[in-house]
Design an enzyme around this catalytic site. Structure first.
Site, PDB file in Angstrom:
ATOM      1  CG  ASP A 216      -1.873  -1.125   1.266  1.00  0.00           C
ATOM      2  OD1 ASP A 216      -2.171  -1.663   0.190  1.00  0.00           O
ATOM      3  OD2 ASP A 216      -2.336  -1.472   2.370  1.00  0.00           O
TER       4      ASP A 216
HETATM    5  N1  URA Z   1      -1.331  -5.936   3.942  1.00  0.00           N
HETATM    6  C1  URA Z   1      -1.819  -4.685   3.898  1.00  0.00           C
HETATM    7  O1  URA Z   1      -2.868  -4.396   4.454  1.00  0.00           O
HETATM    8  N2  URA Z   1      -1.101  -3.754   3.236  1.00  0.00           N
HETATM    9  C2  URA Z   1       0.073  -4.003   2.630  1.00  0.00           C
HETATM   10  O2  URA Z   1       0.684  -3.094   2.055  1.00  0.00           O
HETATM   11  C3  URA Z   1       0.570  -5.308   2.688  1.00  0.00           C
HETATM   12  C4  URA Z   1      -0.157  -6.268   3.357  1.00  0.00           C
END
Ligand code: URA
Length: 252
Positions: A102
């Protein structure tokens, strides 16, 4: 492949530098000085030298990046900066991030042009462990640990979606984010005035998976960083935003 593209992908300089190098007669192809930047070469068989030094063209490139928050895991984006902008030593157009972190997640991101490697690390059947460290709101309990182990329903719109067994380990508790060395400004209501630092191991990669797993338990992830994917561990010598090439062992 055009000579200038080859030189640019190898990363010997900017387009302008490359033009100058060719003009100055510093580039040779199979022992003959190259005269024009658009000459065609075969990158697999031709011998290209720069000031007499033989250049090695790699079919595949592998990098590990310590991803900073604020960058999207994409090759192009009209609004945000992309992780590829951080890989400055090559201008190859075929690189891509292996899976997505993310925008606000930090840590290990592999960047390559090797689709097989991406498949080996991401395909659901391969069950490659991904380890993250996270700071979440509230007090993580034994029940939460059991829930991670038993699978959590992260489905939406009335659809059920149960996660596969995941490992949750508590690293510590603190009253403020500062207690974990974070100075983030978090505006969510943290009713218990407590945060927990955890380590999470998952082998799936569902969209926002860790955030959704904690959300289902009434907790919010306020910091998330990936530490490893299979045997590839984030190099502790890489400051945030830095990258290095994978070594041979890490590529296997
Ligand atoms: N899980 C999430 O919620 N975000 C990420 O970036 C990776 C795993």
């Amino acid at each position: 492949m055009r000579l200038d593209r080859y030189l640019s992908e190898i990363g010997i300089g900017t387009r302008k530098n490359i033009k100058q190098y060719i003009k100055a007669g510093r580039i040779s192809v199979n022992g003959t000085i190259a005269k024009v930047s658009d000459m065609k070469i075969d990158e697999t068989t031709d011998s290209v030298t720069f000031d007499g030094r033989k250049l090695e063209y790699r079919e595949y490139e592998y990098y590990m990046l310590n991803k900073p928050a604020g960058y999207v895991s994409a090759t192009e984006d009209r609004i945000h900066k992309t992780v590829l902008e951080l890989i400055t030593e090559t201008k190859r157009k075929d690189l891509f991030p292996v899976g997505r972190l993310d925008i606000d997640t930090e840590g290990l991101l592999i960047i390559t042009n090797d689709g097989d490697m991406a498949h080996r690390l991401l395909a659901p059947g391969k069950h490659v462990d991904k380890i993250y460290t996270a700071v979440v709101t509230g007090h993580v309990t034994e029940e939460d640990i059991a829930a991670f182990e038993n699978g959590i329903d992260i489905g939406e719109d009335g659809e059920s979606l149960i996660t596969e067994p995941a490992k949750l380990t508590v690293i510590g508790y603190a009253e403020t984010l500062n207690g974990f060395g974070l100075d983030k400004d978090v505006s969510e209501q943290n009713v218990n005035n407590e945060y927990t630092k955890v380590e999470v191991t998952i082998h799936e990669g569902k969209y926002h998976q860790i955030k959704r797993m904690f959300a289902a338990l009434g907790k919010e992830v306020v910091y998330l960083k990936r530490l490893s994917m299979g045997k590839i561990k984030l190099d502790e010598n890489l400051a945030i935003g830095e990258y290095r090439r994978l070594n041979e062992e890490e590529c296997l």
